[in-house]
Design a protein around this motif. Structure first.
Motif, mmCIF file in Angstrom:
data_model
loop_
_atom_site.group_PDB
_atom_site.id
_atom_site.type_symbol
_atom_site.label_atom_id
_atom_site.label_comp_id
_atom_site.label_asym_id
_atom_site.label_seq_id
_atom_site.Cartn_x
_atom_site.Cartn_y
_atom_site.Cartn_z
ATOM 1 N N GLU A 99 -5.399 -9.852 -10.078
ATOM 2 C CA GLU A 99 -6.845 -9.869 -9.849
ATOM 3 C C GLU A 99 -7.401 -11.267 -10.080
ATOM 4 O OE1 GLU A 99 -10.751 -9.267 -9.187
ATOM 5 O OE2 GLU A 99 -9.080 -7.955 -8.606
ATOM 6 N N ARG A 151 -7.491 -1.338 -8.869
ATOM 7 C CA ARG A 151 -8.545 -1.225 -9.880
ATOM 8 C C ARG A 151 -8.245 -0.154 -10.931
ATOM 9 N NH1 ARG A 151 -13.587 -1.385 -6.750
ATOM 10 N NH2 ARG A 151 -13.000 -3.582 -6.576
ATOM 11 N N TRP A 192 2.708 -7.185 -3.614
ATOM 12 C CA TRP A 192 1.393 -7.831 -3.523
ATOM 13 C C TRP A 192 1.487 -9.308 -3.889
ATOM 14 C CZ3 TRP A 192 -2.027 -6.120 -0.538
ATOM 15 C CH2 TRP A 192 -2.383 -4.768 -0.443
ATOM 16 N N THR A 200 -8.954 -7.328 0.074
ATOM 17 C CA THR A 200 -9.944 -6.408 -0.498
ATOM 18 C C THR A 200 -9.310 -5.067 -0.833
ATOM 19 O OG1 THR A 200 -11.715 -7.480 0.748
ATOM 20 C CG2 THR A 200 -12.148 -5.250 -0.069
ATOM 21 N N THR A 201 -8.454 -4.586 0.062
ATOM 22 C CA THR A 201 -7.741 -3.330 -0.184
ATOM 23 C C THR A 201 -6.890 -3.426 -1.442
ATOM 24 O OG1 THR A 201 -7.693 -2.748 2.164
ATOM 25 C CG2 THR A 201 -6.023 -1.733 0.757
ATOM 26 N N ARG A 241 -7.332 -5.282 -4.110
ATOM 27 C CA ARG A 241 -8.173 -5.277 -5.311
ATOM 28 C C ARG A 241 -8.713 -3.879 -5.601
ATOM 29 N NH1 ARG A 241 -11.994 -10.559 -5.047
ATOM 30 N NH2 ARG A 241 -12.178 -10.049 -7.288
ATOM 31 N N GLN A 242 -9.075 -3.157 -4.545
ATOM 32 C CA GLN A 242 -9.595 -1.802 -4.734
ATOM 33 C C GLN A 242 -8.492 -0.847 -5.177
ATOM 34 O OE1 GLN A 242 -11.294 -1.123 -0.860
ATOM 35 N NE2 GLN A 242 -13.289 -1.971 -1.418
ATOM 36 N N ALA A 243 -7.318 -0.975 -4.549
ATOM 37 C CA ALA A 243 -6.220 -0.050 -4.855
ATOM 38 C C ALA A 243 -5.699 -0.242 -6.271
ATOM 39 C CB ALA A 243 -5.088 -0.243 -3.849
ATOM 40 N N SER A 264 -6.176 -1.503 -13.989
ATOM 41 C CA SER A 264 -6.659 -2.806 -14.462
ATOM 42 C C SER A 264 -6.148 -3.160 -15.862
ATOM 43 C CB SER A 264 -8.189 -2.839 -14.441
ATOM 44 O OG SER A 264 -8.712 -1.779 -15.228
ATOM 45 N N GLU A 294 0.840 -1.207 0.000
ATOM 46 C CA GLU A 294 0.000 0.000 0.000
ATOM 47 C C GLU A 294 0.871 1.251 0.000
ATOM 48 O OE1 GLU A 294 -3.292 0.211 2.830
ATOM 49 O OE2 GLU A 294 -3.108 -1.962 3.101
ATOM 50 N N SER A 308 -7.123 -6.923 3.885
ATOM 51 C CA SER A 308 -5.974 -6.497 3.088
ATOM 52 C C SER A 308 -6.115 -6.961 1.637
ATOM 53 C CB SER A 308 -4.676 -7.059 3.687
ATOM 54 O OG SER A 308 -4.416 -6.491 4.952
#
Length: 349
Positions: free
Chosen positions: A343, A331, A304, A324-325, A327-329, A334, A289, A322
């Protein structure tokens, strides 16, 4: 001990449903009497050694050995693993031994190890995001430690309660509790325990935007740690170097010194024991992160990937958060081929 028995028997099997009370984490319950006050109350209530069948040093050794076992189990597999077993162990063995006849010394040692197991059970609940239950177990452990006349375990219980509160965003209450733990450690505990509390004080002060005091507490923690004796086989008498580096990294992150924080995260990962999979996964996620926050996409992707190596088999809501974080970070990136692969792997877990 009676509150612990009531608390444990009120909980359903964690595998069958959500523990009772999870909706009522209470900021108002983040106040615990200081050591001198709680100790005087506990000793005033003591009514002597219970009558009946007697227990002795064999039972003390049993509690000590399972404490190491459950701590190692959580460190490798996460708080959702073996929590049912620890709850049952406290109900079936630890509490009956506390109610049995024993010498005063044995009874106090049983109280100490039961308090430590209760801290571990609270940590398991916190890691699995059963926050109210974790809070109750940590508070109960502090009271058990007072009955045991054990300021060391009391200090760890208060520090753990404070750390959990800080993670949930209760900054002022967490800072007050951490100051209480640090003051108790200074008066009653070893340099190692003082280091443990000072590192948490550094993080709490950093979150409160008090940079000068935060860095002073961090340097104090590091100095204490460098001269401390510890038993690596006892989870309540050790503070691994990797854990201190991790706390330094979180403190520097809160102070927005991200490059130095990344160096500390790397140092923590380098020093982690191979079996400390949960801590390594959480540390790796925070490093990834941080790298992405600084615009270092390629480094972040590599980090990651390491996180996804440790993640399978963990039963930890924090580790899942973490994931989930991640995948969101990622995105917004992509279209990047490696992001797409990450992903795809994450979706299969």
């Amino acid at each position: 001990m009676h509150h612990l028995a009531k608390l444990i028997t009120s909980q359903p099997d964690p595998s069958r449903g959500k523990p009772t009370g999870d909706a009522v984490y209470s900021p108002s319950a983040l106040t615990v009497p200081d050591w001198e006050d709680l100790f005087s109350r506990a000793t005033a209530r003591r009514s002597g050694v219970p009558a009946g069948s007697r227990v002795g040093h064999a039972e003390v050794r049993a509690l000590k050995s399972v404490t190491a076992f459950f701590a190692a189990t959580m460190g490798t597999f996460g708080g959702g693993h073996a929590r049912t077993a620890l709850t049952a162990y406290l109900a079936d063995d630890a509490i009956p031994w506390l109610l049995a006849g024993a010498s005063d010394h044995v009874h106090r040692r049983l109280l100490t190890h039961t308090a430590q197991l209760t801290i571990l059970l609270g940590n398991m609940c916190a890691d699995d995001e059963h926050h109210a239950l974790a809070q109750d177990y940590h508070r109960t452990a502090a009271h058990l430690a007072a009955e045991a006349e054990d300021p060391h375990t009391y200090t760890i219980a208060i520090r753990t309660l404070a750390s959990h509160a800080l993670d949930l965003g209760h900054q002022q209450a967490a800072l007050t509790l951490t100051e209480q733990a640090a003051a108790t450690a200074t008066r009653h505990s070893s340099p190692l325990t003082q280091s443990f509390t000072q590192s948490q004080l550094a993080l709490a002060q950093a979150r409160a935007k008090d940079r000068q005091r935060s860095l002073r507490a961090l340097h104090h923690a590091e100095a204490l740690h460098s001269h401390a004796d510890q038993d690596p086989t006892d989870p309540f008498d050790s503070y691994p170097t990797a854990a201190l580096h991790y706390q330094r990294a979180r403190t520097l992150t809160a102070l927005k010194d991200h490059q130095a924080a990344d160096q500390a995260f790397h140092a923590s990962l380098h020093a982690r024991a191979p079996q400390a999979r949960r801590a390594r996964a959480l540390t790796t996620a925070l490093l990834a992160e941080s790298q992405l926050l600084q615009g270092n996409l390629e480094e972040s992707l590599t980090t990651w990937k390491h996180f996804l190596t440790d993640y399978p088999g963990l039963r930890s809501a924090r580790a899942t958060a973490s994931l989930t974080t991640m995948r969101q970070a990622l995105r917004p990136y992509s279209a990047h081929p490696e992001v797409a692969l990450l992903e795809e792997e994450a979706a299969s877990l």
